[in-house]
Design an enzyme around this catalytic site. Structure first.
Site, PDB file in Angstrom:
ATOM      1  N   HIS A  19      33.053  28.966  90.942  1.00 53.04           N
ATOM      2  CA  HIS A  19      34.205  28.068  90.922  1.00 53.04           C
ATOM      3  C   HIS A  19      35.325  28.806  90.182  1.00 53.04           C
ATOM      4  O   HIS A  19      35.174  29.179  89.018  1.00 53.04           O
ATOM      5  CB  HIS A  19      33.864  26.742  90.244  1.00 53.04           C
ATOM      6  CG  HIS A  19      32.832  25.969  91.015  1.00 53.04           C
ATOM      7  ND1 HIS A  19      31.721  25.416  90.436  1.00 53.04           N
ATOM      8  CD2 HIS A  19      32.765  25.680  92.343  1.00 53.04           C
ATOM      9  CE1 HIS A  19      31.003  24.802  91.381  1.00 53.04           C
ATOM     10  NE2 HIS A  19      31.615  24.956  92.543  1.00 53.04           N
ATOM     11  N   GLU A  22      36.599  28.095  86.499  1.00 54.97           N
ATOM     12  CA  GLU A  22      35.626  27.976  85.401  1.00 54.97           C
ATOM     13  C   GLU A  22      35.557  29.344  84.749  1.00 54.97           C
ATOM     14  O   GLU A  22      34.910  30.273  85.252  1.00 54.97           O
ATOM     15  CB  GLU A  22      34.278  27.486  85.953  1.00 54.97           C
ATOM     16  CG  GLU A  22      34.425  26.078  86.546  1.00 54.97           C
ATOM     17  CD  GLU A  22      33.172  25.505  87.203  1.00 54.97           C
ATOM     18  OE1 GLU A  22      33.270  24.434  87.815  1.00 54.97           O
ATOM     19  OE2 GLU A  22      32.099  26.146  87.103  1.00 54.97           O
ATOM     20  N   HIS A 113      28.618  28.679  84.976  1.00 54.46           N
ATOM     21  CA  HIS A 113      29.590  27.617  85.295  1.00 54.46           C
ATOM     22  C   HIS A 113      30.114  26.974  84.022  1.00 54.46           C
ATOM     23  O   HIS A 113      29.496  27.081  82.967  1.00 54.46           O
ATOM     24  CB  HIS A 113      28.914  26.532  86.140  1.00 54.46           C
ATOM     25  CG  HIS A 113      28.592  26.964  87.530  1.00 54.46           C
ATOM     26  ND1 HIS A 113      29.320  26.569  88.616  1.00 54.46           N
ATOM     27  CD2 HIS A 113      27.627  27.779  88.008  1.00 54.46           C
ATOM     28  CE1 HIS A 113      28.816  27.112  89.705  1.00 54.46           C
ATOM     29  NE2 HIS A 113      27.781  27.856  89.368  1.00 54.46           N
ATOM     30  N   GLU A 174      25.369  25.779  82.898  1.00 56.90           N
ATOM     31  CA  GLU A 174      26.561  24.941  82.734  1.00 56.90           C
ATOM     32  C   GLU A 174      26.928  24.957  81.264  1.00 56.90           C
ATOM     33  O   GLU A 174      26.063  24.706  80.407  1.00 56.90           O
ATOM     34  CB  GLU A 174      26.271  23.490  83.136  1.00 56.90           C
ATOM     35  CG  GLU A 174      26.382  23.185  84.603  1.00 56.90           C
ATOM     36  CD  GLU A 174      27.808  23.249  85.153  1.00 56.90           C
ATOM     37  OE1 GLU A 174      28.786  23.316  84.378  1.00 56.90           O
ATOM     38  OE2 GLU A 174      27.913  23.246  86.395  1.00 56.90           O
TER      39      GLU A 174
END
Lengths: 308, 308
Positions: A19, A22, A113, A174
């Site tokens: 992404h 990010e 991420h 994450e």
């Protein structure tokens, strides 16, 4: 439990920018590339900036979410120049660090991420994998200042849609909270420390250490909750309530406030006790998700070591 | 100081969405419009979603930063269908709530912004304006839980580039920290409380109350600091240091850490003691600004009241 043996993990890909807004993964991969780091001890390291066009414009994606493109069906679908950029890029990446399900695939893929949710450091993985869980357990023992958690998505590997499913083993990291388009030193340091520990674990594993079995906790997705919306326009009419905001992984119980409407009314939770995560994640507004709810599970691990 | 009299402030515009991914203003304006609020006591209220196309795609802007389009030169430049959308929109807004510098212009324009920086609630205004400073003083006395601050930009009104410069009086409200594309209840409540107090102040002023003079503090911009960058590629090579991150308006002194490079080196501040603000603001990466530095000043206010 009896100990289980596996071949060494000698080819590892560290990925960022799946992404494009990010930033932790983007800057970590760029730094590793600038330093020309392609081997750490016994492990050869590929560093991949996975969605360079999205990174360039600092958006999640250009045409479609790259991290939903790695199902077997999409990876094997015919593409032309008019196919979405991310679908073409997914097939390129599959050739480079996969192919998914083959013996040529990377031994381990780590995809970095960020989230705007207060999820700290969190692994996301598909099917139960002893490597992922042993690495998780190792990080939990090494990173005293951070609670390291894991979410298991119960999706068969053929339908697994995200980049790390292309490897023989793999997980996403994450890290949050961090706004899109921003790099925060605290989040960067947390992820860098985790990656350093992962490479230490790989050295120990490859060199013959036995890792004892035991138990780890994980969260499994139960359902997703959308924002209250105007039934005509579809616009959201409430924000996550302050008592839920930033409280990812704190048990949500019937009667707890979950939304506060812009006219000041509180909406309360009315369901079984579950654990919220991805609370107020920026990218999930368009996916109509205000937060996910999970159940906590315990997983029992066998001891593991490298094949002798 | 002698008291100063002004005509009532009877036409006020509350604006949001000048940057399409700063959600507090967007949701506040939408809510006021849904509730059809066009008068509060003695004040007629215009609510304006200022950059609807940018709001629709949830980006700061479509073609160019709308909040840099309100100089007299740009407002009076010829536009065609091929001019940037935001330049055309600026001229529409100038016709709707201006024209800038005219007696038809709104008495007061309040434009609501968000920042990823930890700036709390902060007014931004151009030349010294007794209304802005009296409202600031009033909010400081009413909002006990929030430190309300103000930044004065020393720019002549003709060159003032942002929306609120179109009104007879006006200021921007910056509220943060909030990620782009996200609405947080704490930030929403803080701004809603501020707007409610502003309308209370307007009622009191218009109905003949005298507001006592006194002193308020403000910050004036001294200079901007960019991120360390790779001289060849222009990519940033360091993050804001954890000791500076989230410490907007805390005095920065020579020797304090300001950046941490991705290879782990600390960069220290080497200049006069000043106050940082807009620390790690997302939108300023492309403007090459890691943070601004300000000097603190004291401003003395006369008592004010409405013309009798």
């Amino acid at each position: 439990m009896e100990s289980v043996s596996f071949p060494p993990l000698s080819r590892v890909a560290v990925c960022g920018g799946t992404h494009g807004n990010e930033m932790t993964g983007v800057y970590m991969v760029r730094h590793l590339q600038k330093e020309k780091i392609d081997k750490i001890g016994s492990v050869s390291v590929s560093t991949v900036l996975t969605n360079p066009r999205a990174v360039e414009i600092c958006r999640r994606y250009v045409e479609t979410d790259l991290n939903r493109c790695f199902t077997e069906a999409l990876l094997n679908s015919p593409v032309t120049d008019s196919s979405p950029y991310e679908l073409r890029r997914a097939q390129e990446l599959n050739a480079q660090i996969g192919p998914k399900g083959s013996k040529e695939a990377m031994d381990l893929i780590i995809d970095i991420h960020n989230t705007t949710s207060n999820m700290g450091l969190c692994f996301i993985f598909y099917s139960i994998d002893w490597f992922t869980l042993h690495i998780l357990k190792y990080l939990q023992s090494k990173m005293a200042s951070v609670e390291v958690r894991a979410i298991q998505l119960d999706i068969p590997i053929a339908e697994a849609y995200s980049l790390e499913s292309v490897g023989k083993h793999g997980f996403a990291i994450e890290a949050g909270p961090q706004p899109n388009g921003v790099v925060r030193a605290d989040i960067h340091n947390m992820v860098k420390e985790a990656v350093d520990h992962i490479f230490s674990w790989l050295q120990e594993f490859n060199s013959g250490s036995t890792f004892e079995g035991g138990e780890v906790e994980a969260y499994t997705l139960v359902k997703s909750i959308d924002y209250p919306r105007n039934p005509v326009t579809g616009e959201i009419t409430a924000a996550i309530h302050s008592q839920l905001q930033d409280n990812d992984f704190k048990l949500l119980q019937r009667g707890n406030p979950i939304f506060m409407s812009f006219s000041g009314e509180t909406v309360k939770y009315d369901g079984e006790d579950l654990y919220p995560f991805f609370v107020n994640e920026c990218a999930y507004y368009e996916k109509k998700i205000a937060f996910h709810l999970a159940r906590k599970i315990k997983l029992t691990l066998p001891p593991i070591k490298v094949t002798g």
